[in-house]
Design a protein around this motif. Structure first.
Motif, PDB file in Angstrom:
ATOM      1  N   UNK A   4       0.937  -1.293  -0.095  1.00  0.00           N
ATOM      2  CA  UNK A   4       0.025  -0.284  -0.012  1.00  0.00           C
ATOM      3  C   UNK A   4       0.893   1.142   0.057  1.00  0.00           C
ATOM      4  N   UNK A   5       1.962   1.246   0.642  1.00  0.00           N
ATOM      5  CA  UNK A   5       3.112   2.220   0.560  1.00  0.00           C
ATOM      6  C   UNK A   5       4.039   2.086  -0.052  1.00  0.00           C
ATOM      7  N   UNK A  22       3.213   0.707   9.023  1.00  0.00           N
ATOM      8  CA  UNK A  22       2.605   0.244  10.356  1.00  0.00           C
ATOM      9  C   UNK A  22       1.040   0.414  10.213  1.00  0.00           C
ATOM     10  N   UNK A  23       0.858   1.684   9.964  1.00  0.00           N
ATOM     11  CA  UNK A  23      -0.620   1.935   9.730  1.00  0.00           C
ATOM     12  C   UNK A  23      -1.157   1.339   8.889  1.00  0.00           C
ATOM     13  N   UNK A  24      -0.807   1.346   7.512  1.00  0.00           N
ATOM     14  CA  UNK A  24      -1.380   0.600   6.403  1.00  0.00           C
ATOM     15  C   UNK A  24      -1.726  -1.263   7.049  1.00  0.00           C
ATOM     16  N   UNK A  98      -7.451   7.031   5.150  1.00  0.00           N
ATOM     17  CA  UNK A  98      -6.899   8.347   5.409  1.00  0.00           C
ATOM     18  C   UNK A  98      -7.783   8.616   6.727  1.00  0.00           C
ATOM     19  N   UNK A  99      -8.886   8.129   7.019  1.00  0.00           N
ATOM     20  CA  UNK A  99      -9.532   8.386   8.294  1.00  0.00           C
ATOM     21  C   UNK A  99      -8.595   7.693   9.333  1.00  0.00           C
ATOM     22  N   UNK A 100      -8.097   6.469   9.173  1.00  0.00           N
ATOM     23  CA  UNK A 100      -7.369   5.538  10.034  1.00  0.00           C
ATOM     24  C   UNK A 100      -5.852   6.427  10.149  1.00  0.00           C
ATOM     25  N   UNK A 106      -1.014  10.986  11.515  1.00  0.00           N
ATOM     26  CA  UNK A 106      -0.155  10.823  10.304  1.00  0.00           C
ATOM     27  C   UNK A 106      -0.523  12.059   9.320  1.00  0.00           C
ATOM     28  N   UNK A 107      -1.763  12.463   9.471  1.00  0.00           N
ATOM     29  CA  UNK A 107      -2.321  13.727   8.776  1.00  0.00           C
ATOM     30  C   UNK A 107      -3.386  14.444   9.412  1.00  0.00           C
TER      31      UNK A 107
END
Length: 335
Positions: A4-5, A22-24, A98-100, A106-107
């Motif tokens: 994903x990244x 890690x978030x992905x 993006x909500x996650x 992160x954003x």
């Protein structure tokens, strides 16, 4: 999962890249359905390949451009234009991730916010009873519950209207499909594809089934939940069934009884069949529940069936079914 990244993204520091990866990974792991994980992973890979922008730099304009790309392109897999359902699903994947990422710091924003999605009727060209005209109520009121057959037919109709069961699932039910726990009744049924599922019966549906079963004797777990009427048993004898043997109601018989009642209520040429009652439940539920909850009620295995598919739990379908059951609590039980 880390696909994903982009691995070769030089715009992010090593630490920040690690945080995004890690978030992905945790975002995907949070979905219990492998179908959901696969679809969302593919959606993200497709977006990043199109945008060529690291996730921390994606803008609303990038998302809008991607939507336009999908609307004007064909799928390399099928060679056909992307359906609006697929487009909405991919936008949902972006919004979810993006909500996650925003929750993880992160954003500071979600670039998908404000990006419009066209409404989609998830039921295609299906037919259903118009609740605004009271057609579902009228269908139940047309059933004479002073007879065993009428009690049976009301129970069947409510299984369609509150649990959105398929006709094949209803025909396959046995007395052993029911499980009592105090005043609560659970039903185990077989879904399309052979998977089994247990759901809590809404009170009106459970009461209707109990009223019907109260007219029958010598029941065992293997007894069909719904059996043929006297006319049906005579027909079964002609087909070689033994005298006294309970004949389960077939899918064809269920379709015939639905058609018969709809002829009375709507006139001939109504186009309503058992699957229409399943869609009636879905349409009624969609007025007060999310597409994800409706998807869970229907037990859809494919992500392409509903407009936006988000992970839903069995509790969601229980909640929806209970609400649908309350719709019929005050409907007439007899003519």
């Amino acid at each position: 999962m880390t696909s994903i990244i982009p691995k070769d993204d030089q715009s992010l520091s090593t630490d920040v890249l690690h945080d995004w990866k890690k978030a992905a990974a945790s975002w995907l792991d949070n979905f219990s359905s492998e179908d959901t994980r696969r679809a969302y992973r593919q959606a993200w890979s497709g977006f990043l390949a199109f945008a060529g922008t690291p996730p921390d730099k994606v803008s609303q304009d990038d998302v809008i451009a991607y939507r336009r790309h999908l609307e004007t392109s064909t799928s390399p897999k099928t060679g056909e234009p992307y359906t609006q359902t697929t487009i909405n699903l991919r936008l949902s994947a972006l919004s979810s991730f993006f909500a996650w990422a925003k929750e993880r710091g992160l954003r500071s924003d979600n670039p998908t916010d404000g990006v419009k999605r066209k409404a989609v009727n998830p039921y295609g060209k299906a037919t259903w009873l118009r609740s605004e005209d009271g057609e579902d109520y009228r269908l139940l009121e047309a059933i004479d519950t002073s007879t065993t057959r009428g009690l049976r037919d009301r129970a069947i109709m409510l299984l369609f209207l509150t649990l959105a069961l398929r006709v094949s699932s209803v025909a396959a039910l046995t007395v052993g499909s029911l499980r009592r726990q105090g005043k609560t009744t659970f039903l185990t049924y077989t879904q399309k594809g052979g998977k089994t599922r247990e759901v809590r019966l809404p009170e009106p549906t459970a009461e209707a089934i109990d009223a019907y079963l109260g007219t029958r004797k010598d029941l065992t777990d293997s007894s069909p939940l719904f059996t043929a009427s006297d006319a049906g048993r005579k027909a079964a004898l002609r087909l070689g069934h033994k005298a006294g043997e309970e004949s389960p109601l077939t899918t064809r018989s269920i379709a015939a009884l639905v058609d018969s009642y709809c002829n009375k209520v709507l006139g001939k040429g109504h186009g309503i069949h058992p699957h229409s009652l399943r869609h009636t439940a879905a349409v009624n539920a969609s007025k007060d529940h999310t597409i994800a909850e409706v998807s869970d009620l229907l037990g859809h295995a494919s992500l392409q069936v509903t407009t936006i598919y988000l992970h839903a739990t069995g509790k969601a379908s229980e909640k929806v079914a209970a609400d649908l059951g309350r719709r019929y609590e005050n409907s007439n039980h007899s003519d």
